[in-house]
Design a protein around this motif. Structure first.
Motif, PDB file in Angstrom:
ATOM      1  N   ILE A   1       4.426 -27.128 -35.705  1.00  0.00           N
ATOM      2  CA  ILE A   1       3.950 -27.612 -34.298  1.00  0.00           C
ATOM      3  C   ILE A   1       3.324 -29.104 -34.260  1.00  0.00           C
ATOM      4  N   TYR A   2       2.490 -29.268 -35.504  1.00  0.00           N
ATOM      5  CA  TYR A   2       1.836 -30.360 -35.475  1.00  0.00           C
ATOM      6  C   TYR A   2       2.704 -31.407 -35.517  1.00  0.00           C
ATOM      7  N   PHE A   3       3.646 -31.343 -36.648  1.00  0.00           N
ATOM      8  CA  PHE A   3       4.946 -32.341 -36.697  1.00  0.00           C
ATOM      9  C   PHE A   3       5.545 -32.803 -35.612  1.00  0.00           C
ATOM     10  N   ASN A   4       6.027 -31.830 -34.803  1.00  0.00           N
ATOM     11  CA  ASN A   4       7.000 -32.204 -33.803  1.00  0.00           C
ATOM     12  C   ASN A   4       5.987 -32.485 -32.612  1.00  0.00           C
ATOM     13  N   PHE A   5       5.013 -32.251 -32.222  1.00  0.00           N
ATOM     14  CA  PHE A   5       4.277 -32.746 -31.287  1.00  0.00           C
ATOM     15  C   PHE A   5       3.306 -34.089 -31.621  1.00  0.00           C
ATOM     16  N   TYR A   6       2.941 -34.240 -32.855  1.00  0.00           N
ATOM     17  CA  TYR A   6       1.999 -35.324 -33.182  1.00  0.00           C
ATOM     18  C   TYR A   6       2.547 -36.375 -34.313  1.00  0.00           C
ATOM     19  N   GLU A   7       2.698 -35.701 -35.345  1.00  0.00           N
ATOM     20  CA  GLU A   7       3.027 -36.535 -36.737  1.00  0.00           C
ATOM     21  C   GLU A   7       4.219 -37.294 -36.486  1.00  0.00           C
ATOM     22  N   LYS A   8       5.484 -36.701 -36.028  1.00  0.00           N
ATOM     23  CA  LYS A   8       6.688 -37.395 -35.926  1.00  0.00           C
ATOM     24  C   LYS A   8       6.670 -38.581 -34.860  1.00  0.00           C
ATOM     25  N   SER A   9       5.815 -38.211 -33.835  1.00  0.00           N
ATOM     26  CA  SER A   9       5.695 -39.315 -32.787  1.00  0.00           C
ATOM     27  C   SER A   9       4.943 -40.410 -33.277  1.00  0.00           C
ATOM     28  N   PHE A  10       3.842 -40.035 -34.061  1.00  0.00           N
ATOM     29  CA  PHE A  10       2.884 -41.353 -34.724  1.00  0.00           C
ATOM     30  C   PHE A  10       3.949 -42.157 -35.553  1.00  0.00           C
ATOM     31  N   VAL A  11       4.829 -41.653 -36.532  1.00  0.00           N
ATOM     32  CA  VAL A  11       5.452 -42.193 -37.646  1.00  0.00           C
ATOM     33  C   VAL A  11       6.597 -43.018 -36.854  1.00  0.00           C
ATOM     34  N   LYS A  12       7.056 -42.812 -35.421  1.00  0.00           N
ATOM     35  CA  LYS A  12       8.013 -43.461 -35.040  1.00  0.00           C
ATOM     36  C   LYS A  12       7.748 -44.608 -34.725  1.00  0.00           C
ATOM     37  N   LYS A  13       6.375 -45.242 -34.483  1.00  0.00           N
ATOM     38  CA  LYS A  13       5.814 -46.391 -34.312  1.00  0.00           C
ATOM     39  C   LYS A  13       5.481 -47.151 -35.650  1.00  0.00           C
ATOM     40  N   SER A  14       5.967 -46.609 -36.947  1.00  0.00           N
ATOM     41  CA  SER A  14       6.107 -47.134 -38.083  1.00  0.00           C
ATOM     42  C   SER A  14       7.022 -48.108 -38.110  1.00  0.00           C
ATOM     43  N   SER A  15       6.457 -49.309 -39.429  1.00  0.00           N
ATOM     44  CA  SER A  15       7.747 -50.323 -39.394  1.00  0.00           C
ATOM     45  C   SER A  15       8.756 -49.891 -40.459  1.00  0.00           C
ATOM     46  N   PHE A  16       8.044 -49.083 -41.418  1.00  0.00           N
ATOM     47  CA  PHE A  16       9.058 -48.587 -42.574  1.00  0.00           C
ATOM     48  C   PHE A  16       8.170 -47.258 -42.982  1.00  0.00           C
TER      49      PHE A  16
ATOM     50  N   ASN B   1      15.520 -36.427 -47.690  1.00  0.00           N
ATOM     51  CA  ASN B   1      14.765 -35.651 -46.860  1.00  0.00           C
ATOM     52  C   ASN B   1      14.193 -36.437 -45.505  1.00  0.00           C
ATOM     53  N   LEU B   2      13.486 -37.486 -45.723  1.00  0.00           N
ATOM     54  CA  LEU B   2      12.775 -38.068 -44.527  1.00  0.00           C
ATOM     55  C   LEU B   2      13.878 -38.850 -43.659  1.00  0.00           C
ATOM     56  N   GLU B   3      15.026 -38.991 -44.449  1.00  0.00           N
ATOM     57  CA  GLU B   3      16.063 -39.605 -43.417  1.00  0.00           C
ATOM     58  C   GLU B   3      16.395 -38.606 -42.409  1.00  0.00           C
ATOM     59  N   LYS B   4      16.149 -37.367 -42.510  1.00  0.00           N
ATOM     60  CA  LYS B   4      16.647 -36.383 -41.500  1.00  0.00           C
ATOM     61  C   LYS B   4      15.794 -36.860 -40.035  1.00  0.00           C
TER      62      LYS B   4
ATOM     63  N   ARG C   1      13.836 -43.275 -39.269  1.00  0.00           N
ATOM     64  CA  ARG C   1      14.464 -44.606 -39.637  1.00  0.00           C
ATOM     65  C   ARG C   1      13.819 -45.329 -40.401  1.00  0.00           C
ATOM     66  N   ASN C   2      14.539 -46.277 -41.050  1.00  0.00           N
ATOM     67  CA  ASN C   2      13.932 -47.360 -41.872  1.00  0.00           C
ATOM     68  C   ASN C   2      13.058 -46.963 -42.913  1.00  0.00           C
ATOM     69  N   VAL C   3      13.871 -45.975 -43.565  1.00  0.00           N
ATOM     70  CA  VAL C   3      13.247 -45.310 -44.966  1.00  0.00           C
ATOM     71  C   VAL C   3      13.471 -46.139 -45.961  1.00  0.00           C
ATOM     72  N   VAL C   4      12.377 -46.358 -46.895  1.00  0.00           N
ATOM     73  CA  VAL C   4      12.726 -47.188 -48.375  1.00  0.00           C
ATOM     74  C   VAL C   4      12.600 -46.601 -49.395  1.00  0.00           C
TER      75      VAL C   4
END
Length: 362
Positions: free
Chosen positions: A127-142, A153-156, A159-162
């Motif tokens: 619940i937290y990942f889908n509603f909060y964490e994932k939306s936060f991380v979409k604003k990251s550069s990498f 696993n993170l590439e699922k 984007r921009n996983v290094v």
């Protein structure tokens, strides 16, 4: 350039993460002139922290957004990178807010989004990942993955996983093989590390009273020490096991590694264990599981791959007890060379600077 590392906590149990977060700060400063800052919630007991690798410390009395504004106003997006460490907690929130103010952000979950961890208390996390964490991380550069397995696993999700693995400092190595042949577990005494299974398997194996062998289990209690102590107290009088719930650092840790033949980590899930890197650089033979997220060891024919179950561990110890020549199967110098070539803090710092510099040049 400044790098602001936002860390969820810096207690003894969380040493692996905050150590990985800051271990390259001295190299970054010396080689590239990068100033590292560590931001973390204040704790009362901090004797285990030795100047945080010369990074400037900002200890927080509160992780409120008001406090965030106080901290962030000290820095400029033109010369500062924000790096969050861990998932689910305030670092993601603060780093997301910083990205909204124009800062470049490198999100580093340190294995907390790996399948085993996501399946633990999965309803709340999903619940937290889908509603909060994932939306936060979409604003990251990498998004930084610390292992090749975690990257896939993170590439699922992102984007921009290094891939920038963890590293450790090379101090010295021991290529000698001396009796007693020591198996060392050095880390959190947590259920996912399967330390109770490890001790029970040793207890029931022929190695428990063999003078040529020794098992050492050492690390801060994270829920398993009571169960370990119960088993330890029932070991035969002539056993060869030592157990401690006190963490070790610095020279004490190095001496333990230098005097061990095997470093054993029967974990069900890791981001990328710095403990194995430290042990490998000291010349220990790694004994690892799939959950350690270190397929490169198996690919290069280094160490022993095991399962994390009692049965798998017992089978390993029985095989070793039956083969008096097993030591000849391992080349400690080859192990040390592998880790020196790939996982020193110098090499990891170079990779980090490459990413940070590219962000500030945009």
């Amino acid at each position: 350039m400044k790098v602001v590392n936002i860390i969820d906590r810096i207690d003894k149990v969380n040493f692996g993460i905050w150590n990985a977060a800051l271990s390259t700060s001295k190299i970054l400063a010396k080689k590239y002139g990068v100033e590292s800052i560590a931001v973390f919630p204040k704790i009362d007991d901090m004797p285990h922290i030795k100047n945080l690798y010369d990074a400037e410390s900002i200890a927080l009395d509160t992780t409120s957004l008001e406090r965030f504004n106080d901290v962030v106003e000290r820095f400029s997006p033109s010369d500062t990178i924000v790096v969050s460490h861990g998932a689910w907690r305030f670092p993601s929130v603060w780093a997301c807010k910083a990205s909204e103010k124009g800062f470049s952000w490198v999100y580093t979950p340190h294995g907390m989004l790996e399948p085993w961890g996501m399946n633990n208390k999965w309803i709340k996390k999903k619940i937290y990942f889908n509603f909060y964490e994932k939306s936060f991380v979409k604003k990251s550069s990498f998004v930084r993955a610390v292992s090749s397995v975690e990257k896939k696993n993170l590439e699922k999700y992102f984007r921009n996983v290094v891939l920038i693995p963890n590293g450790a400092e090379f101090i010295s190595a021991n290529s000698n093989v001396n009796k007693p042949y020591t198996f060392l577990f050095l880390g959190r005494l947590n259920s996912k590390k399967c330390v109770v299974e490890l001790l029970n398997a040793w207890r029931d194996s022929p190695l428990v009273n063999n003078v040529d062998f020794r098992l050492q289990i050492i690390g801060p209690d994270d829920g398993e020490y009571a169960a370990l102590k119960n088993t330890f107290d029932l070991l035969p009088k002539n056993h060869n096991v030592s157990l401690s719930n006190s963490p070790v650092y610095g020279n004490d840790k190095q001496n333990l590694l230098l005097n061990s033949l095997f470093f054993i980590l029967p974990s069900q899930s890791e981001g990328f264990p710095t403990s194995i890197i430290e042990a490998g650089l000291a010349g220990c033979i790694p004994v690892f599981t799939d959950g350690c997220n270190f397929p490169e060891l198996e690919q290069c024919g280094l160490g022993i791959k095991i399962g994390s179950s009692y049965a798998s561990l017992l089978n390993l110890f029985k095989k070793i007890a039956a083969d008096e020549f097993f030591v000849n199967d391992f080349d400690k110098k080859k192990v040390t060379s592998f880790f020196k070539e790939n996982y020193t803090v110098e090499k990891i710092a170079d990779m980090q600077f490459g990413i940070y510099n590219s962000l500030l040049k945009k």
